[in-house]
Design a protein around this motif. Structure first.
Motif, PDB file in Angstrom:
ATOM      1  N   THR A   1       1.453  37.667 -25.141  1.00  0.00           N
ATOM      2  CA  THR A   1       0.189  37.916 -24.449  1.00  0.00           C
ATOM      3  C   THR A   1      -0.008  36.968 -23.280  1.00  0.00           C
ATOM      4  N   PHE A   2       0.277  35.707 -23.459  1.00  0.00           N
ATOM      5  CA  PHE A   2       0.050  34.711 -22.423  1.00  0.00           C
ATOM      6  C   PHE A   2       1.363  34.198 -21.839  1.00  0.00           C
ATOM      7  N   ALA A   3       2.393  34.996 -21.860  1.00  0.00           N
ATOM      8  CA  ALA A   3       3.704  34.562 -21.379  1.00  0.00           C
ATOM      9  C   ALA A   3       3.673  34.202 -19.894  1.00  0.00           C
ATOM     10  N   ALA A   4       2.961  34.997 -19.096  1.00  0.00           N
ATOM     11  CA  ALA A   4       2.907  34.725 -17.655  1.00  0.00           C
ATOM     12  C   ALA A   4       2.189  33.398 -17.378  1.00  0.00           C
ATOM     13  N   ALA A   5       1.062  33.173 -18.060  1.00  0.00           N
ATOM     14  CA  ALA A   5       0.320  31.923 -17.864  1.00  0.00           C
ATOM     15  C   ALA A   5       1.121  30.729 -18.357  1.00  0.00           C
ATOM     16  N   THR A   6       1.805  30.889 -19.484  1.00  0.00           N
ATOM     17  CA  THR A   6       2.631  29.809 -20.024  1.00  0.00           C
ATOM     18  C   THR A   6       3.751  29.457 -19.053  1.00  0.00           C
ATOM     19  N   ALA A   7       4.408  30.468 -18.504  1.00  0.00           N
ATOM     20  CA  ALA A   7       5.490  30.220 -17.551  1.00  0.00           C
ATOM     21  C   ALA A   7       4.961  29.540 -16.295  1.00  0.00           C
ATOM     22  N   MET A   8       3.783  29.965 -15.826  1.00  0.00           N
ATOM     23  CA  MET A   8       3.214  29.378 -14.616  1.00  0.00           C
ATOM     24  C   MET A   8       2.877  27.898 -14.818  1.00  0.00           C
ATOM     25  N   ILE A   9       2.221  27.569 -15.939  1.00  0.00           N
ATOM     26  CA  ILE A   9       1.840  26.175 -16.189  1.00  0.00           C
ATOM     27  C   ILE A   9       3.075  25.317 -16.422  1.00  0.00           C
ATOM     28  N   THR A  10       4.076  25.875 -17.108  1.00  0.00           N
ATOM     29  CA  THR A  10       5.317  25.138 -17.332  1.00  0.00           C
ATOM     30  C   THR A  10       6.007  24.829 -16.011  1.00  0.00           C
ATOM     31  N   LYS A  11       6.037  25.801 -15.103  1.00  0.00           N
ATOM     32  CA  LYS A  11       6.644  25.566 -13.789  1.00  0.00           C
ATOM     33  C   LYS A  11       5.836  24.549 -12.989  1.00  0.00           C
ATOM     34  N   TRP A  12       4.514  24.631 -13.071  1.00  0.00           N
ATOM     35  CA  TRP A  12       3.678  23.669 -12.348  1.00  0.00           C
ATOM     36  C   TRP A  12       3.941  22.244 -12.821  1.00  0.00           C
ATOM     37  N   LEU A  13       3.902  22.041 -14.149  1.00  0.00           N
ATOM     38  CA  LEU A  13       4.075  20.685 -14.673  1.00  0.00           C
ATOM     39  C   LEU A  13       5.491  20.168 -14.470  1.00  0.00           C
ATOM     40  N   GLY A  14       6.472  21.055 -14.497  1.00  0.00           N
ATOM     41  CA  GLY A  14       7.854  20.640 -14.281  1.00  0.00           C
ATOM     42  C   GLY A  14       8.216  20.519 -12.812  1.00  0.00           C
ATOM     43  N   GLY A  15       7.342  21.026 -11.939  1.00  0.00           N
ATOM     44  CA  GLY A  15       7.624  21.023 -10.506  1.00  0.00           C
ATOM     45  C   GLY A  15       6.836  19.977  -9.759  1.00  0.00           C
ATOM     46  N   SER A  16       6.415  20.375  -8.551  1.00  0.00           N
ATOM     47  CA  SER A  16       5.770  19.414  -7.659  1.00  0.00           C
ATOM     48  C   SER A  16       4.388  18.979  -8.153  1.00  0.00           C
ATOM     49  N   LEU A  17       3.637  19.854  -8.838  1.00  0.00           N
ATOM     50  CA  LEU A  17       2.332  19.452  -9.364  1.00  0.00           C
ATOM     51  C   LEU A  17       2.494  18.372 -10.428  1.00  0.00           C
ATOM     52  N   GLY A  18       3.471  18.528 -11.301  1.00  0.00           N
ATOM     53  CA  GLY A  18       3.722  17.516 -12.327  1.00  0.00           C
ATOM     54  C   GLY A  18       4.101  16.178 -11.724  1.00  0.00           C
ATOM     55  N   ILE A  19       4.917  16.216 -10.674  1.00  0.00           N
ATOM     56  CA  ILE A  19       5.300  14.971  -9.999  1.00  0.00           C
ATOM     57  C   ILE A  19       4.087  14.337  -9.345  1.00  0.00           C
ATOM     58  N   LEU A  20       3.237  15.152  -8.711  1.00  0.00           N
ATOM     59  CA  LEU A  20       2.029  14.631  -8.076  1.00  0.00           C
ATOM     60  C   LEU A  20       1.101  13.994  -9.101  1.00  0.00           C
ATOM     61  N   ILE A  21       0.892  14.661 -10.240  1.00  0.00           N
ATOM     62  CA  ILE A  21       0.032  14.100 -11.291  1.00  0.00           C
ATOM     63  C   ILE A  21       0.636  12.808 -11.829  1.00  0.00           C
ATOM     64  N   SER A  22       1.947  12.790 -12.022  1.00  0.00           N
ATOM     65  CA  SER A  22       2.616  11.591 -12.532  1.00  0.00           C
ATOM     66  C   SER A  22       2.470  10.421 -11.572  1.00  0.00           C
ATOM     67  N   LEU A  23       2.678  10.673 -10.291  1.00  0.00           N
ATOM     68  CA  LEU A  23       2.548   9.606  -9.302  1.00  0.00           C
ATOM     69  C   LEU A  23       1.108   9.120  -9.191  1.00  0.00           C
ATOM     70  N   ALA A  24       0.150  10.046  -9.243  1.00  0.00           N
ATOM     71  CA  ALA A  24      -1.262   9.654  -9.176  1.00  0.00           C
ATOM     72  C   ALA A  24      -1.653   8.837 -10.404  1.00  0.00           C
ATOM     73  N   THR A  25      -1.164   9.233 -11.562  1.00  0.00           N
ATOM     74  CA  THR A  25      -1.453   8.486 -12.787  1.00  0.00           C
ATOM     75  C   THR A  25      -0.862   7.083 -12.713  1.00  0.00           C
ATOM     76  N   PHE A  26       0.368   6.993 -12.252  1.00  0.00           N
ATOM     77  CA  PHE A  26       1.018   5.685 -12.148  1.00  0.00           C
ATOM     78  C   PHE A  26       0.322   4.807 -11.108  1.00  0.00           C
ATOM     79  N   ALA A  27      -0.076   5.397  -9.978  1.00  0.00           N
ATOM     80  CA  ALA A  27      -0.780   4.625  -8.947  1.00  0.00           C
ATOM     81  C   ALA A  27      -2.126   4.128  -9.467  1.00  0.00           C
ATOM     82  N   THR A  28      -2.820   4.961 -10.225  1.00  0.00           N
ATOM     83  CA  THR A  28      -4.083   4.541 -10.824  1.00  0.00           C
ATOM     84  C   THR A  28      -3.861   3.385 -11.802  1.00  0.00           C
ATOM     85  N   GLY A  29      -2.800   3.479 -12.591  1.00  0.00           N
ATOM     86  CA  GLY A  29      -2.474   2.400 -13.524  1.00  0.00           C
ATOM     87  C   GLY A  29      -2.183   1.099 -12.803  1.00  0.00           C
TER      88      GLY A  29
END
Length: 109
Positions: free
Chosen positions: A43-71
């Motif tokens: 049922t949610f395969a498309a949404a799952t694939a989209m979020i997985t690609k986001w977190l594994g791609g450039s959005l995930g890197i951006l969140i990781s860098l922002a989290t590390f910079a905040t730390g």
């Protein structure tokens, strides 16, 4: 030596009814759970694939860098290395978690 051993009192009628109701609800729940398959539903395969690609791609890197910079910024203000350690762990989790969760859920025995 065993002088302080107490015997459990018998359950009242009301308590027995509650126990039997709980057992019935548990049995019905177990039967309903037998028909649920975690990996078979798409049922949610498309949404799952989209979020997985986001977190594994450039959005995930951006969140990781922002989290590390905040730390790092919190570390500078508080003079403690703990915020950097927590931020590094969170950044690592953001990068690794989608793969780990997907592997856990789709694993077959």
């Amino acid at each position: 030596m065993f002088a302080n051993v107490s015997v459990m009192p018998a359950l009242s009628d009301k308590a027995m009814k509650n126990v039997s109701r709980a057992a019935l609800v548990g049995a019905v729940t177990m039967l309903a759970m037998a028909t649920a398959y975690a990996g078979a539903d798409t049922t949610f395969a498309a949404a799952t694939a989209m979020i997985t690609k986001w977190l594994g791609g450039s959005l995930g890197i951006l969140i990781s860098l922002a989290t590390f910079a905040t730390g790092i910024m919190i570390t500078v203000t508080k003079h403690s290395l703990m915020p950097v350690a927590v931020a590094a762990a969170a950044a690592l989790a953001i990068q690794v978690a989608p793969t780990v969760f997907t592997t856990m859920i789709t694993a077959t025995l």
